[in-house]
Design an enzyme around this catalytic site. Structure first.
Site, PDB file in Angstrom:
ATOM      1  N   LYS A 200     -15.744  -8.123   4.946  1.00 29.12           N
ATOM      2  CA  LYS A 200     -14.433  -8.778   5.069  1.00 29.12           C
ATOM      3  C   LYS A 200     -14.093  -9.134   6.511  1.00 29.12           C
ATOM      4  O   LYS A 200     -13.046  -9.697   6.770  1.00 29.12           O
ATOM      5  CB  LYS A 200     -13.353  -7.859   4.500  1.00 29.12           C
ATOM      6  CG  LYS A 200     -13.174  -7.981   2.998  1.00 29.12           C
ATOM      7  CD  LYS A 200     -11.814  -7.435   2.595  1.00 29.12           C
ATOM      8  CE  LYS A 200     -11.518  -7.598   1.124  1.00 29.12           C
ATOM      9  NZ  LYS A 200     -10.247  -6.947   0.753  1.00 29.12           N
TER      10      LYS A 200
ATOM     11  N   SER B 198      -2.866  -8.016   2.547  1.00 28.70           N
ATOM     12  CA  SER B 198      -3.099  -8.002   3.996  1.00 28.70           C
ATOM     13  C   SER B 198      -3.402  -9.404   4.528  1.00 28.70           C
ATOM     14  O   SER B 198      -3.022  -9.725   5.652  1.00 28.70           O
ATOM     15  CB  SER B 198      -4.247  -7.046   4.337  1.00 28.70           C
ATOM     16  OG  SER B 198      -3.929  -5.736   3.942  1.00 28.70           O
TER      17      SER B 198
ATOM     18  N   HIS C  19       0.844  -1.212   0.000  1.00 23.06           N
ATOM     19  CA  HIS C  19       0.000   0.000   0.000  1.00 23.06           C
ATOM     20  C   HIS C  19       0.876   1.257   0.000  1.00 23.06           C
ATOM     21  O   HIS C  19       0.613   2.215  -0.728  1.00 23.06           O
ATOM     22  CB  HIS C  19      -0.892   0.042   1.246  1.00 23.06           C
ATOM     23  CG  HIS C  19      -1.929  -1.041   1.327  1.00 23.06           C
ATOM     24  ND1 HIS C  19      -2.104  -1.828   2.434  1.00 23.06           N
ATOM     25  CD2 HIS C  19      -2.851  -1.469   0.426  1.00 23.06           C
ATOM     26  CE1 HIS C  19      -3.094  -2.680   2.221  1.00 23.06           C
ATOM     27  NE2 HIS C  19      -3.567  -2.484   1.010  1.00 23.06           N
TER      28      HIS C  19
ATOM     29  N   ARG D 227      -2.135  -5.902  -8.969  1.00 25.84           N
ATOM     30  CA  ARG D 227      -1.101  -6.940  -8.864  1.00 25.84           C
ATOM     31  C   ARG D 227      -1.392  -8.003  -9.915  1.00 25.84           C
ATOM     32  O   ARG D 227      -1.252  -7.777 -11.086  1.00 25.84           O
ATOM     33  CB  ARG D 227      -1.104  -7.553  -7.451  1.00 25.84           C
ATOM     34  CG  ARG D 227      -0.491  -6.650  -6.405  1.00 25.84           C
ATOM     35  CD  ARG D 227      -0.963  -7.006  -5.033  1.00 25.84           C
ATOM     36  NE  ARG D 227      -2.413  -6.836  -4.968  1.00 25.84           N
ATOM     37  CZ  ARG D 227      -3.161  -7.079  -3.915  1.00 25.84           C
ATOM     38  NH1 ARG D 227      -2.617  -7.563  -2.829  1.00 25.84           N
ATOM     39  NH2 ARG D 227      -4.459  -6.867  -3.933  1.00 25.84           N
TER      40      ARG D 227
HETATM   41  P1  ADP Z   1      -9.818  -3.760  -0.788  1.00 30.14           P
HETATM   42  O1  ADP Z   1     -10.557  -4.589   0.204  1.00 30.14           O
HETATM   43  O2  ADP Z   1     -10.574  -2.548  -1.225  1.00 30.14           O
HETATM   44  O3  ADP Z   1      -9.232  -4.499  -1.942  1.00 30.14           O
HETATM   45  P2  ADP Z   1      -7.115  -3.585   0.249  1.00 30.14           P
HETATM   46  O4  ADP Z   1      -6.662  -2.895   1.486  1.00 30.14           O
HETATM   47  O5  ADP Z   1      -6.975  -5.061   0.194  1.00 30.14           O
HETATM   48  O6  ADP Z   1      -8.613  -3.129   0.068  1.00 30.14           O
HETATM   49  O7  ADP Z   1      -6.375  -2.956  -1.018  1.00 30.14           O
HETATM   50  C1  ADP Z   1      -6.510  -1.605  -1.342  1.00 30.14           C
HETATM   51  C2  ADP Z   1      -5.893  -1.370  -2.708  1.00 30.14           C
HETATM   52  O8  ADP Z   1      -4.497  -1.592  -2.655  1.00 30.14           O
HETATM   53  C3  ADP Z   1      -6.417  -2.297  -3.824  1.00 30.14           C
HETATM   54  O9  ADP Z   1      -6.475  -1.540  -5.022  1.00 30.14           O
HETATM   55  C4  ADP Z   1      -5.348  -3.347  -3.926  1.00 30.14           C
HETATM   56  O10 ADP Z   1      -5.298  -3.908  -5.229  1.00 30.14           O
HETATM   57  C5  ADP Z   1      -4.102  -2.512  -3.647  1.00 30.14           C
HETATM   58  N1  ADP Z   1      -2.978  -3.302  -3.139  1.00 30.14           N
HETATM   59  C6  ADP Z   1      -2.920  -4.074  -2.038  1.00 30.14           C
HETATM   60  N2  ADP Z   1      -1.701  -4.637  -1.891  1.00 30.14           N
HETATM   61  C7  ADP Z   1      -0.954  -4.205  -2.939  1.00 30.14           C
HETATM   62  C8  ADP Z   1       0.390  -4.451  -3.384  1.00 30.14           C
HETATM   63  N3  ADP Z   1       1.186  -5.282  -2.738  1.00 30.14           N
HETATM   64  N4  ADP Z   1       0.801  -3.832  -4.519  1.00 30.14           N
HETATM   65  C9  ADP Z   1      -0.051  -3.026  -5.201  1.00 30.14           C
HETATM   66  N5  ADP Z   1      -1.319  -2.773  -4.844  1.00 30.14           N
HETATM   67  C10 ADP Z   1      -1.766  -3.351  -3.734  1.00 30.14           C
END
Ligand code: ADP
Length: 161
Positions: A43, A130, A19, A92
């Protein structure tokens, strides 16, 4: 011209170095990036909203152009409230693409002026999300290459027997 603002929405349960990487890249394209944490009860987050806010604020305390906030409405309504037309998301693997494509189209249908911008992950964070971090933490594995220090401490505390 007004300030170019982007909203980076997500669950951030918890915030990871992946992030941080997206936000860092985002600040090169936008004057301000708002990290917007969604309630997302679907979630069943491990960290409460308050905890997620504290951890994200800590992670971005040295970034003057990053704001951390929360919302529990439709994303497009939150974006309108913030007078922002750009939604920033990270990409990703291929499975991200299908989900993100759907979200972007739905958001455009709901609010025609909203544009979603994608930032590609760094190769070194390609595998990171996460859920993986929580799994490693629950099994007592090392976390320093996945999350900021404060998040590592918070995860250790959550999973301490
Ligand atoms: P959500 O539940 O909305 O997907 P997340 O916290 O899992 O929330 O992710 C928020 C954003 O960050 C999403 O667009 C996800 O694809 C992106 N993201 C999460 N981890 C990575 C990473 N390692 N590299 C690039 N983008 C990421």
């Amino acid at each position: 011209m007004g300030k170019r603002i982007a909203i980076y929405p997500g669950t951030f349960d918890p915030i990871t170095l992946g992030h941080l990487d997206v936000v860092e890249r985002g600040t090169k394209l936008f004057d301000k990036v708002i990290v917007a944490i969604t309630t997302n009860q679907k979630k069943k987050p491990l960290f409460s909203m308050k905890e997620r806010l504290v951890l994200a604020k800590e992670a971005f305390k040295k970034y003057p152009r990053v704001e951390v906030d929360s919302f529990n409405t439709l994303l497009v309504d939150y974006a309108k409230k913030k007078r922002c037309k750009v939604i920033l998301r990270g990409l990703r693997e291929l499975s991200d693409f299908e989900r993100e494509f759907q979200h972007a189209i739905v958001n455009r249908k709901l609010a025609g002026s909203t544009e979603t911008v994608f930032i590609m992950t760094s190769a070194k964070y390609f595998y990171l999300n996460s859920s993986v971090v929580k799994e490693v933490a629950s099994l007592g594995g090392k976390l320093d290459c996945f999350v900021p220090k404060a998040v590592e401490a918070a995860l250790r505390k959550k999973f301490r027997k």
